[in-house]
Design a protein around this motif. Structure first.
Motif, PDB file in Angstrom:
ATOM      1  N   GLY A   1       7.973  -0.527   5.019  1.00  0.00           N
ATOM      2  CA  GLY A   1       6.602  -0.782   4.597  1.00  0.00           C
ATOM      3  C   GLY A   1       6.112   0.118   3.473  1.00  0.00           C
ATOM      4  N   ALA A   2       6.541   1.391   3.488  1.00  0.00           N
ATOM      5  CA  ALA A   2       6.036   2.342   2.491  1.00  0.00           C
ATOM      6  C   ALA A   2       6.376   1.880   1.083  1.00  0.00           C
ATOM      7  N   ALA A   3       7.502   1.171   0.942  1.00  0.00           N
ATOM      8  CA  ALA A   3       7.952   0.757  -0.390  1.00  0.00           C
ATOM      9  C   ALA A   3       7.430  -0.630  -0.759  1.00  0.00           C
ATOM     10  N   ARG A   4       6.606  -1.207   0.062  1.00  0.00           N
ATOM     11  CA  ARG A   4       6.236  -2.606  -0.177  1.00  0.00           C
ATOM     12  C   ARG A   4       4.753  -2.795  -0.462  1.00  0.00           C
ATOM     13  N   ILE A   5       4.054  -1.724  -0.789  1.00  0.00           N
ATOM     14  CA  ILE A   5       2.628  -1.841  -1.114  1.00  0.00           C
ATOM     15  C   ILE A   5       2.494  -2.779  -2.315  1.00  0.00           C
ATOM     16  N   GLY A   6       1.588  -3.727  -2.229  1.00  0.00           N
ATOM     17  CA  GLY A   6       1.384  -4.686  -3.308  1.00  0.00           C
ATOM     18  C   GLY A   6       2.120  -6.001  -3.102  1.00  0.00           C
ATOM     19  N   GLU A   7       3.108  -5.995  -2.195  1.00  0.00           N
ATOM     20  CA  GLU A   7       3.882  -7.224  -1.951  1.00  0.00           C
ATOM     21  C   GLU A   7       3.021  -8.276  -1.245  1.00  0.00           C
TER      22      GLU A   7
END
Lengths: 985, 95, 188
Positions: free
Chosen positions: A945-951
């Protein structure tokens, strides 16, 4: 109708008449009667229909072992199914109905089953309703349930109450026949604490049903004398109408006292029954013996009963079940029944004795070496067919037949701890084995000692032995004079016949033929026999039939009875009402309620409350005109964020932690460090389980050098306290740290919002400016002119916020003072619903995220876990699988279309993938409508989740009827004030 | 069941909360070499004897003492009951 | 007595304590005692005993209660007692005890953590055998124990021949009172 079968004598009070009804018809009886004895006195033998074949049935016994005379008692909400007419104490106005018949007892349409009996043999259900599987629930089960029902439930609340209680004694004596009375006298006179319990409403057991004399007076009179002496001893508790239902570990026994079952309606405040938990050092089982039948063709016709029951009805209740009777016996006690009946003036047509060598009887037709081979009569006995020793047969017209196959010690309780009964060839019966409940011994007939003299002397001896174990000296006084007849029995179990419609277990309709079938199909062990035929599995637990079934199986296999073995009994000895098991724990009183200090004020405001564990918390406080909950919640949230709101947070656990090692202790139990926290400061703490999963979170304040106060979540207050005691006592026993809960000692309120300080400054006596009392400060203060209080500058909502605590007794006055002080700011009081909205807006984790499966890393709090110190859970939280960079992380979620409403529990699925488990990317944990943002928001656990902000992806809720998929955007979990400026304002 | 509390005498087991194997007393040092393996064994590899078992019970509705109860899991016979703090100290645990 | 303007509420939610008489027993809500827990710090047994002696506070053994003048106490657990004193004179009980105990003991205010019901009258065992496992018939004056009443952990303290206290969690005062009342109605 008159009491046509009433004869002279008996222990009934003829000076008083009790009116009662059975199946809508009115009858009369007397105090001292049971429902069965009164019906029999009125000439009613037919009392029920059998479970499977719907055969007409009457009582076969005069006690708790009764398999047939099962009735519904009372009416309306007090209706009680499946009660045994043989133990129901008659009262004026009693109403009873027969069960398991339609449309009436005399004409039961379901008796067609009897004609179909060739198909309804043992294992019928297993064989017939195997497939298709889908038919079971929809077709087979409803049909079977309808056809084979016992009594019916009212579906109304039971208007009566039931108590639970606790009793303590040195010796518990179960059964008050000659053995029990003799034991109680011996133990009582020695000064021991004695409980004498009997399921009957009068003490004396079999002495009430016999004509023997004891010490030169009638047995019943001797019993009454003994009871009078026992009643005079303060160390003896006499408990009639009390059934000991089970033996449990370490001398704990369950007992049901029927306090009000013998009256129509319990007296005001009185329970119907009490379930007692009896703690005893030693137990004497003196529960007597139960007679068993001999199986023969059509031996279940009303009017055919156990010979001892026939005798008991005559002797104790003054009832001749028939005016012309016969006895079928294999032992001398059966003969005694014939003699007693004859002495009562009953016409005894014959004694059919299986023993060819029995001592001939004078003045009674004694058919030695004979057998009863069949019976006849519609809805009741009219004649029996007898085969003589020489093969000739005779039909004898009788309307009652007493059958005696010998007596089984009533050893039920002795087998509760897998105590295996032992076969005693001399009496052809099982007796209690040596491996039953510890501290329990048996005496009298329960131990296979059947004479009155033997019962009296063995009861006294057992009491002396039990007390000697306890270091209490007791002496058995001289055994009273009483009959001492030896047991004379020649085992005989069933009369061979071609059809085999000879009943063994009358309650479950198990016949000799069923046992033969079980044998033929190789279900030969007693445990298989029981389950395949359902022998002994009815509510009577096979008290009359089990031994017979085992003996017949032994005969078929050619083994001895001891080789064949026996099933054992389990609690309860007789059925226990659900109400007694529930006690007072029902409805709103299922558990105690915990009220917050603001409860009285909140009730006055018309607050809506929600149960949180045992607590009742304010959910929201509606204002006039608000009709939908969200109107109130949105208002509370907005008012708090725009000005100030007050919330009762007393329910959070508070634990006072003191001692010179308190800081070190906190370092061990929290993943982050506390020993470095300054005095007068608060810090958020994360507590892990040893396996690395998050256990709880909360703030801990340092009030002094060696003094901290920890807060826990409401739900975990008790488990966390337990855990801290565990760490303190078990893991680090020499740490100097002391704990005590102060949850209830302080009324604690959160005051949050930009005007929080202004409001509080009006009630706090000291300066609480930002300089004097900065973010994360804490301290002891005074309020309202001098009341000691505590202030913590902490925030769950994300606003400038404080928690203020005053001694609980002032909590009501405090909230009133704050509401008054807040008027100029339009302050609101908010409930847990608004609290939840604000913490989601702020991105704070709570119960939905701390779900017992998630780590600090999952919550985005991985950095809080200090690896420089050895805290609980530190090591295992670093496990490879749990420390993955691409594991679940808490994220914020908002719908791309702001008009869409999210649902908690929806799963993340990327675009283009089907919503199946393999494409599951996580789920929404907490969802709220944010009145500040004007749309639905959520927190969720998303893979990597931390790497998926904006997805953008989908959240899927296949349970939803409206919208199964909503497109969402992944955002920071901090929807409001991500920099935390408000907190520090 | 009845647990004979070393300070309070016989008490009904209903007043207690059960935790499990008393071997939990032997918590490894989390900062020592090989701590990960030690904790794995400590937390997950337990004996489950049919017979005598030393286990931790907590007198939650009583004096809040943690106890080590030696109990036979087949018969429920309780051979001894000790204060867990005393047992832990005997086993060398301190601060 | 602090001179503040906040009015206290009794645990049952009234201005004055509730007294209920059922048959031979009277159940009285008590609000006139202050409570503090006193726990001995490591190796401070002697210092605690000396401080307690100075103040006249009894430190009874496991399962016991003792009254000695102004103070009375009962045993909570190993090295921990609950000290009772008159509320009117000892409302800030921690401030009163701390100077004498110093750092030898951990002292915590407990006054409002609890609700106390005094139950007086004859035949109390008949009532309490419907409430808890504590055997009143084999315990005399001075016995004190924690036991379960209506699912709640409560202290039962036998203060005299026909007087005992039930001290339970304050937030459940109404439930506990109800349990006491129905037990009395059932027994008498």
């Amino acid at each position: 109708m008159t009491q046509v079968r009433r004869i002279a004598g008996g222990q009934i009070d003829r000076s008083s008449t009790l009116n009662f009804a059975f199946d809508g018809k009115d009858y009369a009886g007397h105090p001292g009667d049971t429902l069965a004895s009164a019906l029999l006195a009125n000439g009613v033998q037919l009392m029920g229909r059998s479970f499977k074949y719907h055969r007409p049935r009457g009582p076969i016994a005069a006690g708790a072992e009764e398999p047939n005379a099962i009735v519904e008692l009372r009416s309306g909400a007090r209706q009680e199914p499946n009660t045994r007419a043989t133990v129901i104490e008659l009262f004026d106005g009693l109403e009873a109905r027969s069960q398991n018949r339609w449309p009436s007892l005399a004409f039961d349409a379901m008796s067609i089953n009897d004609r179909l009996s060739n198909f309804l043999t043992a294992g019928f259900y297993y064989k017939t309703f195997m497939w298709p599987a889908a038919f079971w629930e929809k077709l087979y089960e409803p049909i079977i349930r309808h056809a084979a029902g016992l009594g019916s439930l009212t579906r109304l609340d039971d208007p009566d109450s039931y108590d639970k209680g606790f009793l303590h004694c040195d010796v518990l004596i179960i059964g008050s026949g000659p053995a029990g009375l003799s034991a109680a006298l011996t133990a009582g006179r020695a000064g021991a604490r004695v409980i004498l319990a009997d399921e009957d409403f009068s003490f004396g057991g079999r002495l009430n049903a016999e004509t023997f004399s004891v010490d030169g007076i009638a047995g019943a009179a001797w019993a009454a004398k003994a009871v009078a002496e026992l009643a005079s001893l303060p160390n003896v508790r006499l408990m009639s109408r009390t059934t000991v239902t089970g033996a449990f570990d370490h001398g704990i026994y369950g007992a049901v006292e029927r306090v009000s079952d013998h009256v129509a309606v319990p007296a005001a405040g009185k329970p119907r029954q009490i379930l007692w938990r009896i703690y005893t050092q030693r137990t004497l089982l003196t529960a007597g013996a139960i007679e068993r039948p001999i199986a023969f063709e059509n031996n279940d016709r009303p009017g055919i009963m156990l010979a001892g029951a026939l005798r008991a009805y005559a002797n104790r209740w003054g009832v001749a079940v028939g005016d012309r009777v016969a006895i079928f016996t294999n032992n001398d006690d059966g003969v005694r029944s014939a003699l007693d009946l004859k002495a009562k003036g009953v016409d005894v047509a014959a004694v059919i004795d299986t023993r060819a060598d029995a001592k001939p009887l004078d003045g009674i037709r004694h058919i030695r070496g004979g057998q009863v081979v069949d019976s006849d009569g519609r809805l009741g006995l009219s004649s029996i067919t007898v085969r003589m020793a020489n093969g000739a047969s005779d039909i004898i017209a009788v309307n009652a037949l007493g059958v005696s196959g010998g007596w089984n010690p009533n050893l039920n309780i002795s087998s509760h701890h897998r105590g295996r009964p032992v076969w005693n060839e001399a009496i052809a019966a099982f007796v209690p084995g040596p491996d039953g409940p510890k501290g329990l011994s048996s005496a009298g007939a329960a131990n296979g000692i059947f004479s009155t003299h033997g019962a009296l002397s063995s009861g006294a001896a057992a009491a002396v032995a039990a007390l000697s174990d306890l270091g209490i000296k007791a002496a058995a006084s001289k055994t009273p004079e009483a009959e001492d007849a030896p047991v004379a029995i020649s085992a005989f179990w069933h009369v061979p016949s071609s059809k085999g419609r000879a009943w063994i277990d009358q309650q479950n309709d198990v016949t000799v033929k069923d046992v033969k079938l079980a044998h033929q199909e190789n279900f030969r062990s007693v445990e298989h026999l029981k389950r395949y035929t359902t022998l002994g599995m009815a509510t009577d637990q096979g008290k009359t039939g089990n031994v017979l079934g085992i003996a017949i199986m032994a005969e078929l296999t050619g083994q001895s009875i001891p080789q064949t073995g026996t099933t054992i009994y389990r609690p309860p000895y007789t059925p226990v009402a659900m109400g007694a098991l529930a006690g007072r724990s029902r409805g709103h009183e299922f558990k105690p309620t915990r009220l917050t200090p603001s409860h009285k004020w909140a009730s006055e405001q018309g607050s809506i409350f929600v149960e949180v564990g045992m607590w009742l918390r304010t959910q929201w406080v509606p204002k006039p005109g608000e009709t939908i909950w969200r109107q109130s919640v949105d208002r509370e949230v907005l008012a708090t964020r725009n000005s100030v709101g007050i919330c009762d947070v007393t329910t959070l656990g508070k634990i006072d932690i003191q001692g010179t090692d308190a800081g070190l202790f906190l370092d061990r139990v929290y993943a982050n460090t506390f020993s470095t926290l300054g005095v007068g400061k608060v810090r958020y703490g994360l507590m892990l389980r040893e396996d690395g999963i998050v256990m709880d979170d909360g703030t801990t304040a340092r009030l002094g050098e060696n003094e901290y106060v920890m807060t826990t979540t409401t739900a975990n207050a008790v488990p966390v306290f337990r855990h801290l005691e565990y760490c303190r006592q078990v893991l680090w026993p020499d740490l100097d740290v002391q704990l005590i809960s102060t949850t209830e000692a302080w009324a604690q309120y959160s005051v949050a919002g930009p005007n929080a300080r202004k409001l509080l400054q009006k009630v706090v006596d000291q300066d609480i400016s930002n300089e004097a009392f900065p973010y994360m400060a804490c301290g002891e203060i005074t309020v309202c002119g001098g009341l000691r209080a505590r202030l913590f500058r902490i925030s769950f909502s994300g606003e400038l916020a404080y928690e203020i605590a005053v001694p609980t007794r002032y909590g009501d006055a405090m909230i009133r003072a704050m509401v008054e002080a807040g008027k100029e700011f339009d302050a609101v009081v908010y409930g847990v619903e608004a609290l939840g909205v604000m913490r989601i807006e702020k991105g704070h984790v709570a119960g939905n995220e701390l779900n017992g499966q998630t780590t600090a890393l999952n919550m985005g709090l991985g950095k809080m876990v200090s690896k420089k110190k050895d805290a609980i859970g530190m090591v295992l939280s670093q496990r490879e699988g749990m420390a993955r960079d691409d594991g679940l992380r808490v994220v914020g979620v908002k719908p791309v279309d702001p008009s869409k409403l999210l649902t908690a529990g929806s799963h993340f699925v990327v675009h283009g993938k089907s919503p199946t488990a393999e494409h599951d990317d996580g789920w929404l944990t907490s969802v709220a409508f944010s009145p500040n943002l004007g749309h639905s928001i959520a927190l969720g656990y998303l893979k990597n989740g931390a790497a998926r902000i904006g997805e953008r992806l989908r959240v899927v809720n296949l349970m939803s009827k409206a919208e199964k998929e909503i497109e969402v955007e992944i955002v920071s979990p901090h929807f409001i004030d991500p920099e935390g400026e408000r907190l520090r304002a | 069941m009845i647990i004979n509390h070393p300070l309070l005498g016989p008490r009904d087991a209903q007043e207690f909360v059960y935790l499990g194997d008393a071997n939990l007393i032997n918590r490894p040092d989390g900062l020592a070499e090989g701590a990960a393996d030690a904790f794995y064994e400590y937390l997950y590899l337990r004996d489950n004897p049919a017979g005598e078992h030393r286990e931790l019970w907590y007198h939650e509705q009583g004096d809040r003492s943690w106890l080590v109860v030696t109990r036979n899991t087949l018969t429920h016979d309780i051979k001894s009951v000790e204060l867990a703090r005393d047992v832990a100290r005997k086993m060398g645990r301190s601060k | 007595m602090p001179n503040h303007r906040l009015k206290p509420l009794s645990p049952l939610g009234h201005d004055t304590p509730v007294v209920t008489t059922i048959g031979p027993v009277t159940i009285s809500e008590m609000i006139d005692r202050a409570l503090a827990s006193v726990a001995t710090r490591r190796d401070q047994d002697k210092a605690v005993a000396a401080a307690a002696k100075t103040l006249g506070i009894p430190l009874p053994g496991a399962g016991h209660f003792e009254q000695a003048g102004v103070f009375s106490s009962f045993w909570l657990g190993p090295d921990q007692w609950m000290v009772e004193a008159p509320f009117a004179s000892h409302e800030d009980i921690v401030a009163i005890l701390k100077p004498t105990f110093g750092r030898a003991a951990s002292i915590t205010e407990q006054t409002d953590a609890w609700v106390r019901f005094d139950v007086s009258g004859k035949e109390l065992p008949s009532m309490f055998e419907r409430l808890c496992t504590f055997d009143l018939r084999s315990h005399g004056t001075g016995s004190a124990t924690r036991t379960v009443i209506d699912h709640l952990g409560c202290y039962v303290i036998i203060r005299g021949e026909a007087l005992l206290s039930v001290i339970g969690p304050r937030s459940s005062a109404q439930s506990l009172h109800h349990a006491l009342v129905v037990a009395a109605q059932s027994a008498f």
